[in-house]
Design a protein around this motif. Structure first.
Motif, mmCIF file in Angstrom:
data_model
loop_
_atom_site.group_PDB
_atom_site.id
_atom_site.type_symbol
_atom_site.label_atom_id
_atom_site.label_comp_id
_atom_site.label_asym_id
_atom_site.label_seq_id
_atom_site.Cartn_x
_atom_site.Cartn_y
_atom_site.Cartn_z
ATOM 1 N N ARG A 92 1.852 8.528 -0.063
ATOM 2 C CA ARG A 92 1.139 7.706 1.124
ATOM 3 C C ARG A 92 1.387 6.464 1.082
ATOM 4 O O ARG A 92 1.526 5.782 1.987
ATOM 5 N N ILE A 93 1.439 5.698 -0.099
ATOM 6 C CA ILE A 93 1.776 4.434 -0.033
ATOM 7 C C ILE A 93 3.146 4.145 0.642
ATOM 8 O O ILE A 93 3.111 3.256 1.353
ATOM 9 N N ASP A 146 -4.206 -1.239 0.216
ATOM 10 C CA ASP A 146 -4.754 -2.192 -0.815
ATOM 11 C C ASP A 146 -5.656 -1.232 -1.889
ATOM 12 O O ASP A 146 -5.400 -1.260 -2.906
ATOM 13 N N HIS A 147 -6.256 -0.360 -1.256
ATOM 14 C CA HIS A 147 -7.133 0.843 -2.046
ATOM 15 C C HIS A 147 -6.476 1.722 -3.036
ATOM 16 O O HIS A 147 -6.498 1.827 -4.006
ATOM 17 N N LEU A 148 -5.198 1.975 -2.161
ATOM 18 C CA LEU A 148 -4.109 3.045 -3.009
ATOM 19 C C LEU A 148 -3.563 2.147 -4.102
ATOM 20 O O LEU A 148 -3.504 2.735 -5.407
ATOM 21 N N LYS A 149 -2.997 1.057 -4.004
ATOM 22 C CA LYS A 149 -2.178 0.359 -4.916
ATOM 23 C C LYS A 149 -3.308 -0.205 -5.863
ATOM 24 O O LYS A 149 -2.872 -0.540 -7.042
ATOM 25 N N GLY A 150 -4.385 -0.656 -5.503
ATOM 26 C CA GLY A 150 -5.400 -1.597 -6.420
ATOM 27 C C GLY A 150 -6.320 -0.408 -7.315
ATOM 28 O O GLY A 150 -7.020 -0.972 -8.240
ATOM 29 N N GLU A 151 -6.718 0.597 -6.587
ATOM 30 C CA GLU A 151 -7.662 1.417 -7.197
ATOM 31 C C GLU A 151 -7.225 2.770 -7.664
ATOM 32 O O GLU A 151 -7.126 3.212 -9.039
ATOM 33 N N ALA A 152 -6.695 3.416 -6.592
ATOM 34 C CA ALA A 152 -6.124 4.942 -6.963
ATOM 35 C C ALA A 152 -4.981 5.241 -7.898
ATOM 36 O O ALA A 152 -5.045 5.746 -8.935
ATOM 37 N N ARG A 153 -4.061 4.208 -7.819
ATOM 38 C CA ARG A 153 -2.685 4.337 -8.535
ATOM 39 C C ARG A 153 -3.112 3.801 -10.003
ATOM 40 O O ARG A 153 -2.727 4.743 -10.903
ATOM 41 N N PRO A 154 -3.732 2.916 -10.362
ATOM 42 C CA PRO A 154 -4.173 2.591 -11.617
ATOM 43 C C PRO A 154 -5.147 3.815 -12.322
ATOM 44 O O PRO A 154 -4.901 4.122 -13.401
ATOM 45 N N ARG A 155 -5.848 4.248 -11.375
ATOM 46 C CA ARG A 155 -6.891 5.226 -11.960
ATOM 47 C C ARG A 155 -6.037 6.466 -12.552
ATOM 48 O O ARG A 155 -6.263 7.216 -13.367
ATOM 49 N N GLY A 211 6.101 2.088 5.483
ATOM 50 C CA GLY A 211 6.812 2.544 6.446
ATOM 51 C C GLY A 211 6.454 2.075 7.970
ATOM 52 O O GLY A 211 7.073 1.659 8.652
ATOM 53 N N LYS A 212 4.987 2.885 7.901
ATOM 54 C CA LYS A 212 4.522 2.434 9.231
ATOM 55 C C LYS A 212 4.065 1.014 9.385
ATOM 56 O O LYS A 212 4.443 0.639 10.726
ATOM 57 N N LEU A 213 3.784 0.361 8.621
ATOM 58 C CA LEU A 213 3.462 -1.233 8.816
ATOM 59 C C LEU A 213 4.636 -1.912 9.190
ATOM 60 O O LEU A 213 4.844 -2.802 9.731
#
Length: 158
Positions: free
Chosen positions: A61-62, A19-28, A67-69
C-alpha cells in the motif's frame, strides 16, 4: 507515465494515509515480527506468519500510494475561473428529468470516488457526459438501465 488528476482534498487524504502507514502501522508490525521471532520456531509460528503477511500488505500500500502521488496532477478548482462549465473538480447539481430527483456530485479522480459521499470519478459515464457542458444544458447519460436525462442546474467551484 500519464498524469492522474486529483483534487487537493484527495491528495491530502492520500498523504495522511501514507504518514499513518509509515509512522504507525509499519513500526507496529515490525515490533510484532520481532516479538513473534522471540517465541522460537518460525515454521509453526502463526503470529510470525500473520505479521509478515500484514507487513507485505502495508509495504504494498505504501508503494501504491507513493506511485499515485508521484503521478498526480493536483488541480485546485477554487483557483480556476468560474465559467459555468463542468470541469474536473467542480460540484454539479443535477435534476433527473426522468423522475424529478435532484442529485449533487463532485467530479474527482478515480482514487477519490465514493458515490455515498457524492464524489464520482472523472472516468464514470455520468462525469464523461457532463464534462464540457454548461449550466442549463440537458445531458443524456447512457446507463445499463437505459438512458437517463439530466439538466445541469448548478456548477460550483468548492
Amino acid at each position: 507515465m500519464n498524469k492522474v488528476p486529483m483534487t487537493v482534498a484527495g491528495e491530502s487524504r492520500l498523504r495522511e494515509e501514507l504518514d499513518h502507514l509509515k509512522g504507525e502501522a509499519r513500526p507496529r508490525v515490525i515490533a510484532a515480527i520481532a516479538e513473534a521471532r522471540e517465541h522460537g520456531d518460525l515454521k509453526e509460528n502463526a503470529e510470525y506468519h500473520a505479521a509478515r503477511e500484514q507487513q507485505g500488505f502495508i509495504e504494498g500500500r505504501i508503494q501504491e500510494i507513493e506511485g499515485k502521488l508521484s503521478n498526480a496532477q493536483v488541480i485546485d478548482v477554487t483557483k480556476l475561473p468560474r465559467t459555468g462549465k463542468v470541469i474536473f473538480g467542480v460540484t454539479v447539481e443535477l435534476l433527473n428529468l426522468n423522475n424529478d430527483e435532484e442529485v449533487t456530485y463532485r467530479i474527482v479522480g478515480e482514487d477519490e470516488a465514493d458515490i455515498k459521499q457524492g464524489r464520482i470519478s472523472v472516468t464514470s459515464p455520468i462525469a464523461r457526459a457532463l464534462i464540457g457542458k454548461e449550466e442549463g444544458d440537458v445531458v443524456v447519460v447512457k446507463t445499463p438501465g437505459g438512458d437517463v436525462e439530466y439538466e445541469i442546474s448548478g456548477v460550483e467551484h468548492l
